[in-house]
Design a protein around this motif. Structure first.
Motif, PDB file in Angstrom:
ATOM      1  N   VAL A  49       1.040  -1.246  -0.041  1.00  0.00           N
ATOM      2  CA  VAL A  49      -0.142   0.029   0.132  1.00  0.00           C
ATOM      3  C   VAL A  49       1.013   1.244   0.080  1.00  0.00           C
ATOM      4  N   ASP A  50       0.878   1.842  -1.385  1.00  0.00           N
ATOM      5  CA  ASP A  50       1.883   3.002  -1.199  1.00  0.00           C
ATOM      6  C   ASP A  50       1.228   3.720  -2.416  1.00  0.00           C
ATOM      7  N   ASP A  51       1.273   4.979  -2.414  1.00  0.00           N
ATOM      8  CA  ASP A  51       0.782   5.961  -3.358  1.00  0.00           C
ATOM      9  C   ASP A  51       1.951   6.069  -4.598  1.00  0.00           C
ATOM     10  N   HIS A  52       2.953   5.922  -4.415  1.00  0.00           N
ATOM     11  CA  HIS A  52       4.134   5.991  -5.141  1.00  0.00           C
ATOM     12  C   HIS A  52       4.295   4.649  -6.127  1.00  0.00           C
ATOM     13  N   THR A  53       4.116   4.996  -7.350  1.00  0.00           N
ATOM     14  CA  THR A  53       4.067   3.606  -8.225  1.00  0.00           C
ATOM     15  C   THR A  53       5.554   3.064  -8.335  1.00  0.00           C
ATOM     16  N   LEU A  54       6.384   4.020  -8.562  1.00  0.00           N
ATOM     17  CA  LEU A  54       7.713   3.471  -8.722  1.00  0.00           C
ATOM     18  C   LEU A  54       8.359   2.613  -7.509  1.00  0.00           C
ATOM     19  N   PHE A  55       7.957   3.202  -6.179  1.00  0.00           N
ATOM     20  CA  PHE A  55       8.602   2.520  -5.209  1.00  0.00           C
ATOM     21  C   PHE A  55       7.789   1.281  -4.888  1.00  0.00           C
ATOM     22  N   ARG A  56       6.375   1.271  -5.489  1.00  0.00           N
ATOM     23  CA  ARG A  56       5.691  -0.022  -4.938  1.00  0.00           C
ATOM     24  C   ARG A  56       6.320  -1.008  -5.958  1.00  0.00           C
ATOM     25  N   SER A  57       6.758  -0.677  -7.459  1.00  0.00           N
ATOM     26  CA  SER A  57       7.219  -1.529  -8.198  1.00  0.00           C
ATOM     27  C   SER A  57       8.411  -2.165  -7.797  1.00  0.00           C
ATOM     28  N   GLY A  58       9.462  -1.329  -7.192  1.00  0.00           N
ATOM     29  CA  GLY A  58      10.618  -1.802  -6.907  1.00  0.00           C
ATOM     30  C   GLY A  58      10.457  -2.732  -5.784  1.00  0.00           C
ATOM     31  N   ILE A  59       9.650  -2.559  -4.773  1.00  0.00           N
ATOM     32  CA  ILE A  59       9.292  -3.573  -3.591  1.00  0.00           C
ATOM     33  C   ILE A  59       8.913  -4.681  -4.245  1.00  0.00           C
ATOM     34  N   ARG A  60       8.004  -4.663  -4.945  1.00  0.00           N
ATOM     35  CA  ARG A  60       7.241  -5.829  -5.608  1.00  0.00           C
ATOM     36  C   ARG A  60       8.338  -6.647  -6.400  1.00  0.00           C
ATOM     37  N   LEU A  61       9.334  -6.253  -7.185  1.00  0.00           N
ATOM     38  CA  LEU A  61      10.349  -6.857  -7.764  1.00  0.00           C
ATOM     39  C   LEU A  61      11.290  -7.603  -7.000  1.00  0.00           C
ATOM     40  N   LEU A  62      11.406  -6.779  -5.969  1.00  0.00           N
ATOM     41  CA  LEU A  62      12.688  -7.165  -4.985  1.00  0.00           C
ATOM     42  C   LEU A  62      12.131  -8.690  -3.994  1.00  0.00           C
ATOM     43  N   LEU A  63      10.556  -8.326  -3.636  1.00  0.00           N
ATOM     44  CA  LEU A  63      10.016  -9.434  -2.935  1.00  0.00           C
ATOM     45  C   LEU A  63      10.001 -10.692  -3.744  1.00  0.00           C
ATOM     46  N   GLN A  64       9.318 -10.266  -5.084  1.00  0.00           N
ATOM     47  CA  GLN A  64       9.066 -11.565  -5.756  1.00  0.00           C
ATOM     48  C   GLN A  64      10.090 -12.507  -6.147  1.00  0.00           C
ATOM     49  N   ARG A  65      11.432 -11.944  -5.957  1.00  0.00           N
ATOM     50  CA  ARG A  65      12.559 -12.885  -6.231  1.00  0.00           C
ATOM     51  C   ARG A  65      12.677 -14.043  -5.007  1.00  0.00           C
ATOM     52  N   ASN A  66      11.875 -13.824  -3.818  1.00  0.00           N
ATOM     53  CA  ASN A  66      12.075 -14.743  -2.697  1.00  0.00           C
ATOM     54  C   ASN A  66      10.701 -15.755  -2.933  1.00  0.00           C
ATOM     55  N   PRO A  67      11.109 -16.757  -3.007  1.00  0.00           N
ATOM     56  CA  PRO A  67      10.225 -17.806  -3.194  1.00  0.00           C
ATOM     57  C   PRO A  67       9.108 -17.900  -1.678  1.00  0.00           C
ATOM     58  N   GLU A  68       9.512 -17.343  -0.549  1.00  0.00           N
ATOM     59  CA  GLU A  68       8.793 -17.413   0.591  1.00  0.00           C
ATOM     60  C   GLU A  68       7.794 -16.211   0.646  1.00  0.00           C
ATOM     61  N   PHE A  69       7.781 -15.530  -0.222  1.00  0.00           N
ATOM     62  CA  PHE A  69       6.741 -14.583  -0.424  1.00  0.00           C
ATOM     63  C   PHE A  69       5.766 -14.543  -1.642  1.00  0.00           C
ATOM     64  N   GLU A  70       4.688 -14.057  -1.436  1.00  0.00           N
ATOM     65  CA  GLU A  70       3.921 -13.928  -2.520  1.00  0.00           C
ATOM     66  C   GLU A  70       3.041 -12.586  -2.504  1.00  0.00           C
ATOM     67  N   ILE A  71       3.235 -11.500  -3.593  1.00  0.00           N
ATOM     68  CA  ILE A  71       2.489 -10.515  -3.557  1.00  0.00           C
ATOM     69  C   ILE A  71       1.062 -10.658  -3.988  1.00  0.00           C
ATOM     70  N   VAL A  72       0.195 -10.498  -3.164  1.00  0.00           N
ATOM     71  CA  VAL A  72      -1.237 -10.958  -3.464  1.00  0.00           C
ATOM     72  C   VAL A  72      -2.040  -9.739  -4.239  1.00  0.00           C
ATOM     73  N   GLY A  73      -1.348  -8.367  -3.745  1.00  0.00           N
ATOM     74  CA  GLY A  73      -2.308  -7.115  -4.305  1.00  0.00           C
ATOM     75  C   GLY A  73      -1.440  -5.959  -4.022  1.00  0.00           C
ATOM     76  N   GLU A  74      -1.739  -4.771  -4.683  1.00  0.00           N
ATOM     77  CA  GLU A  74      -1.259  -3.437  -4.364  1.00  0.00           C
ATOM     78  C   GLU A  74      -2.338  -2.708  -4.234  1.00  0.00           C
ATOM     79  N   ALA A  75      -2.142  -1.292  -3.545  1.00  0.00           N
ATOM     80  CA  ALA A  75      -3.250  -0.445  -3.309  1.00  0.00           C
ATOM     81  C   ALA A  75      -2.489   0.858  -3.395  1.00  0.00           C
ATOM     82  N   VAL A  76      -3.184   1.734  -4.065  1.00  0.00           N
ATOM     83  CA  VAL A  76      -2.635   3.122  -4.140  1.00  0.00           C
ATOM     84  C   VAL A  76      -2.791   4.122  -3.326  1.00  0.00           C
ATOM     85  N   ASP A  77      -3.687   3.916  -2.200  1.00  0.00           N
ATOM     86  CA  ASP A  77      -3.793   4.729  -1.105  1.00  0.00           C
ATOM     87  C   ASP A  77      -4.509   4.021   0.051  1.00  0.00           C
TER      88      ASP A  77
END
Length: 215
Positions: A8-36
């Motif tokens: 949950v973050d209103d900055h698209t670039l920051f969300r994208s960076g965190i998502r790419l970082l965490l998706q590399r780890n098989p222990e995590f699953e990004i189930v969704g994003e929110a803009v506010d």
């Protein structure tokens, strides 16, 4: 099973960076994003994530307000504030109102992954640079004469407090003290009530301030 995470973050670039970082780890699953904040609350109720990474300052519903609504409806979901704010008041308010942790956006990738795992396991997580500010905020907000004497704690409650000061989870405390995990939860609730505290983090700070972490 992987830890389900909502961003949950209103900055698209920051969300994208965190998502790419965490998706590399098989222990995590990004189930969704929110803009506010409002979108975050809605998505949390729909997706029921294990951990929510929540920005603090967002337009409309703030991260703090969204966090309170999420922890009220989804008590098993851990909300980690992920922010640029190093204000002690923001830290204290977040923890008092139910945040599982408080992290800064300049955090190292490895620390973030470990913090998410700890939060999912029920442990409080605070950015190392914010710990001293938490202690100072705790001291300024609590008159020592108004805090019940630590002698009111039973020996087992004092042992539990020592474990909490070391950052141990309920499962680890149960194993170390050779008691049931449900018993640990009761001890924690008793400590909170007797010392007029509101979170496991405050118990840990109290233990450090009174030298109980070295017992």
């Amino acid at each position: 099973m992987p830890i389900k995470i909502l961003l949950v973050d209103d900055h698209t670039l920051f969300r994208s960076g965190i998502r790419l970082l965490l998706q590399r780890n098989p222990e995590f699953e990004i189930v969704g994003e929110a803009v506010d904040g409002l979108d975050g609350v809605k998505r949390a109720k729909q997706l029921r994530p294990d951990v929510v990474l929540m920005d603090l300052n967002m337009p409309g519903l703030s991260g703090l307000e969204a966090m309170q609504l999420i922890v009220e409806d989804l008590p098993d979901t851990a909300v980690l504030m992920l922010t640029v704010s190093e204000e002690a008041e923001d830290l204290s308010t977040a923890l008092k109102n139910g945040a599982r942790g408080y992290l800064l956006k300049n955090i190292e990738a490895e620390y973030l992954t470990q913090a998410i795992k700890r939060a999912a396991a029920g442990e409080p997580v605070i950015a190392e640079s914010m710990t001293a500010k938490l202690v100072m905020q705790f001291r300024s907000g609590h008159n020592q004469s108004n805090i019940p004497k630590k002698e009111k704690l039973t020996p087992r409650e004092r042992e539990t407090m020592v474990c909490l000061a070391r950052g141990e989870s309920n499962k680890e405390i149960a194993r170390n003290l050779d008691v049931a995990e449900s018993t640990v939860k009761i001890h924690v609730q008793n400590i909170l009530k007797k010392l007029n505290l509101s979170s496991r983090v405050q118990i840990a700070v109290y233990a450090v301030e009174h030298g109980l972490d070295k017992n």
